[in-house]
Write an enzyme that holds these catalytic residues in place. Structure first.
Site, PDB file in Angstrom:
ATOM      1  N   ARG A 116       0.850  -1.195   0.000  1.00  0.00           N
ATOM      2  CA  ARG A 116       0.000   0.000   0.000  1.00  0.00           C
ATOM      3  C   ARG A 116       0.872   1.226   0.000  1.00  0.00           C
ATOM      4  NH1 ARG A 116      -1.804   1.884   5.938  1.00  0.00           N
ATOM      5  NH2 ARG A 116      -0.485   0.587   7.238  1.00  0.00           N
ATOM      6  N   ASN A 162       5.484   6.762  -2.207  1.00  0.00           N
ATOM      7  CA  ASN A 162       6.569   6.250  -3.057  1.00  0.00           C
ATOM      8  C   ASN A 162       7.755   5.709  -2.252  1.00  0.00           C
ATOM      9  OD1 ASN A 162       5.085   7.079  -5.305  1.00  0.00           O
ATOM     10  ND2 ASN A 162       5.942   9.153  -5.178  1.00  0.00           N
ATOM     11  N   ARG A 163       7.488   5.310  -1.020  1.00  0.00           N
ATOM     12  CA  ARG A 163       8.531   4.712  -0.156  1.00  0.00           C
ATOM     13  C   ARG A 163       9.622   5.706   0.276  1.00  0.00           C
ATOM     14  NH1 ARG A 163       4.738   1.728  -0.135  1.00  0.00           N
ATOM     15  NH2 ARG A 163       4.764  -0.522  -0.432  1.00  0.00           N
ATOM     16  N   LEU A 164       9.344   7.019   0.100  1.00  0.00           N
ATOM     17  CA  LEU A 164      10.309   8.027   0.590  1.00  0.00           C
ATOM     18  C   LEU A 164       9.942   8.382   2.032  1.00  0.00           C
ATOM     19  CD1 LEU A 164      10.876  10.488  -2.416  1.00  0.00           C
ATOM     20  CD2 LEU A 164      12.443   8.793  -1.469  1.00  0.00           C
TER      21      LEU A 164
END
Ligand SMILES: Cc1cc2nc3c(=O)[nH]c(=O)nc-3n(C[C@H](O)[C@H](O)[C@H](O)COP(=O)(O)O)c2cc1C
Length: 211
Positions: A8, A189-191
């Site tokens: 997610r 975005n996984r940042l």
């Protein structure tokens, strides 16, 4: 079941050096209040990591009961696997995961037994049936059967006849004095945002870490 596509996006909030508290215990308190306010089950549950006497790390869930500048307190059986591990190596990890808020908090520190009067106070604040279970359970040791456990429970319940049991000496609190914290907030975005605190003398050194 196919699980490689289970994922997610994290978009709930952000965490910045400008808004985070200078004090990690204060920051923890803000986040804990927020998660408790969401009425999520087990929001005070944390994974406690110890070094087993066999050298392997071990984790299990315990409930955080009190915390302040002096440490983070949970209660358990001192003769359990975790109790034995802590006595041989007091360096432990605490880990909270709050999926609804897309957050985790990691704490490293040293565990030591709490004062006996705090253990007494907390023990007697628990429901009577939980007190009986704590007394009859030689936590982490092998038992012959479920029936054996239930018999032990019944025997003590009958002996007590609604009287108040004493806290067993082998049951009580541990206080984890923190040395390091890490606050993690999931981002798009996984940042992700990661901010760590490390104790340097009397001050907390704050750093942003790469996700
Ligand atoms: C939600 C949850 C809360 C728990 N809370 C505690 C606790 O506060 N204290 C405790 O000793 N065990 C608690 N347990 C049980 C531990 O996870 C563990 O099974 C037990 O303490 C034995 O661990 P050990 O053999 O590694 O010492 C809890 C388990 C769960 C799933």
């Amino acid at each position: 079941m196919k699980i490689d596509s289970v994922r997610r996006e994290y978009t709930y909030a952000d965490l910045s050096r400008e808004t985070i508290s200078e004090n990690p215990v204060a920051q923890f308190s803000i986040w804990l209040d927020e998660v408790v306010g969401t009425n999520t089950d087990d929001s005070t549950a944390m994974s406690l990591v110890t070094f087993g006497t066999d050298g392997f790390p071990q984790s299990r869930i315990v409930l955080l009961k009190y915390f302040d500048e002096n440490g983070f307190i949970f209660f358990t059986n001192y003769n359990s696997e975790k109790g034995i591990s802590i006595e041989s190596n007091p360096a432990v990890g605490l880990h909270f995961y709050w999926p609804k808020l897309e957050r985790q908090v990691r704490i490293s520190g040293f565990a030591s037994k709490t004062e006996t009067n705090l253990s007494d106070k907390y023990f007697h604040s628990r429901p009577l049936m939980s007190q009986i279970s704590a007394i009859i359970s030689e936590q982490s040791t092998e038992i012959p059967s479920r029936k054996y456990l239930e018999n032990q429970f019944e025997i003590l319940q009958n002996q007590l006849q609604n009287g108040k049991p004493a806290r067993p000496e082998n049951w009580g609190g541990y206080r984890v004095k923190p040395e390091k914290f890490e606050f993690w907030q999931g981002r798009e975005n996984r940042l992700h945002d990661r901010i760590s605190y490390e104790k340097q003398g009397d001050v907390w050194l704050i750093k942003r870490l790469a996700p």
